[in-house]
Design a protein around this motif. Structure first.
Motif, mmCIF file in Angstrom:
data_model
loop_
_atom_site.group_PDB
_atom_site.id
_atom_site.type_symbol
_atom_site.label_atom_id
_atom_site.label_comp_id
_atom_site.label_asym_id
_atom_site.label_seq_id
_atom_site.Cartn_x
_atom_site.Cartn_y
_atom_site.Cartn_z
ATOM 1 N N UNK A 1 -10.172 -17.307 -4.916
ATOM 2 C CA UNK A 1 -8.947 -16.540 -4.668
ATOM 3 C C UNK A 1 -8.403 -16.781 -3.262
ATOM 4 N N UNK A 2 -7.094 -16.649 -3.123
ATOM 5 C CA UNK A 2 -6.424 -16.795 -1.827
ATOM 6 C C UNK A 2 -6.399 -15.402 -1.197
ATOM 7 N N UNK A 3 -7.445 -15.086 -0.451
ATOM 8 C CA UNK A 3 -7.695 -13.730 0.051
ATOM 9 C C UNK A 3 -6.510 -13.075 0.766
ATOM 10 N N UNK A 4 -5.762 -13.777 1.625
ATOM 11 C CA UNK A 4 -4.667 -13.096 2.319
ATOM 12 C C UNK A 4 -3.558 -12.578 1.390
ATOM 13 N N UNK A 5 -3.496 -13.088 0.174
ATOM 14 C CA UNK A 5 -2.455 -12.679 -0.772
ATOM 15 C C UNK A 5 -2.953 -11.674 -1.803
ATOM 16 N N UNK A 6 -4.248 -11.391 -1.822
ATOM 17 C CA UNK A 6 -4.834 -10.472 -2.802
ATOM 18 C C UNK A 6 -4.639 -9.032 -2.330
ATOM 19 N N UNK A 7 -4.080 -8.190 -3.218
ATOM 20 C CA UNK A 7 -3.971 -6.768 -2.866
ATOM 21 C C UNK A 7 -4.879 -5.901 -3.724
ATOM 22 N N UNK A 8 -5.461 -6.476 -4.763
ATOM 23 C CA UNK A 8 -6.406 -5.729 -5.587
ATOM 24 C C UNK A 8 -7.311 -6.716 -6.303
ATOM 25 N N UNK A 9 -8.593 -6.351 -6.406
ATOM 26 C CA UNK A 9 -9.555 -7.140 -7.145
ATOM 27 C C UNK A 9 -10.280 -6.203 -8.085
ATOM 28 N N UNK A 10 -10.208 -6.448 -9.385
ATOM 29 C CA UNK A 10 -10.863 -5.585 -10.354
ATOM 30 C C UNK A 10 -12.347 -5.471 -10.029
ATOM 31 N N UNK A 11 -12.877 -4.264 -10.183
ATOM 32 C CA UNK A 11 -14.289 -4.033 -9.955
ATOM 33 C C UNK A 11 -14.648 -3.738 -8.517
ATOM 34 N N UNK A 12 -13.662 -3.748 -7.627
ATOM 35 C CA UNK A 12 -13.917 -3.450 -6.209
ATOM 36 C C UNK A 12 -13.147 -2.211 -5.806
ATOM 37 N N UNK A 13 -13.732 -1.413 -4.938
ATOM 38 C CA UNK A 13 -13.069 -0.219 -4.434
ATOM 39 C C UNK A 13 -11.986 -0.626 -3.455
ATOM 40 N N UNK A 14 -10.874 0.120 -3.407
ATOM 41 C CA UNK A 14 -9.831 -0.168 -2.413
ATOM 42 C C UNK A 14 -10.398 -0.050 -1.010
ATOM 43 N N UNK A 15 -9.896 -0.917 -0.123
ATOM 44 C CA UNK A 15 -10.373 -0.920 1.247
ATOM 45 C C UNK A 15 -9.506 -0.065 2.174
ATOM 46 N N UNK A 16 -8.321 0.318 1.709
ATOM 47 C CA UNK A 16 -7.462 1.185 2.505
ATOM 48 C C UNK A 16 -6.590 0.453 3.503
ATOM 49 N N UNK A 17 -6.745 -0.841 3.667
ATOM 50 C CA UNK A 17 -5.926 -1.592 4.606
ATOM 51 C C UNK A 17 -5.397 -2.846 3.970
ATOM 52 N N UNK A 18 -4.462 -3.498 4.639
ATOM 53 C CA UNK A 18 -3.909 -4.721 4.068
ATOM 54 C C UNK A 18 -4.231 -5.907 4.919
#
Length: 128
Positions: free
Chosen positions: A111-128
């Motif tokens: 995945x292109x991490x800087x463009x990812x805003x959500x990943x199924x199975x992971x808790x939100x991190x609260x930041x962008x």
């Protein structure tokens, strides 16, 4: 009620089972009017046929199926694209960013991490 091997019935008429060609990943593109009001989402979707063909992703073992979605209910930062079954959600998918996603994620598997805003199975991190 018993499970049978016959096709489902609707008012006494046999319903044919749909068929879809084999694919490796499914690319979902939000083309709703709130995702990108300037038509960028639809233009992105329209460009995918040529982009996937150029990357060799239009047939074979890595074939990508693409579909339009009318609304993901994530109406900021569009165009928004979701890669399934990976559960990777991208925002700000400009044509150049789509090229990066194709090269690194769809071909390379990362995945292109800087463009990812959500990943199924992971808790939100609260930041962008």
């Amino acid at each position: 009620m018993t499970d049978t091997a016959t096709a489902p019935e609707l008012a006494g008429t046999e319903v044919p089972k749909p068929k879809i060609g084999a694919y490796h990943r499914h690319l979902l593109v939000c083309t709703g009017p709130r995702c990108s009001q300037d038509g960028a989402s639809q233009a992105l979707f329209d460009s995918l046929g040529d982009k996937l063909k150029a990357a060799g992703l239009n047939e074979g073992a890595l074939r990508i199926k693409r579909s339009r979605v009318s609304c993901f209910a994530a109406c900021k930062g569009g165009p928004i694209v979701c890669v399934q079954p990976d559960g990777t959600w991208y925002y700000n998918v400009t044509p150049a960013n789509m090229d990066r996603i194709i090269e690194r994620h769809l071909v390379g598997g990362q995945p292109v991490a800087p463009l990812v805003f959500h990943q199924a199975g992971q808790s939100p991190t609260g930041g962008a």
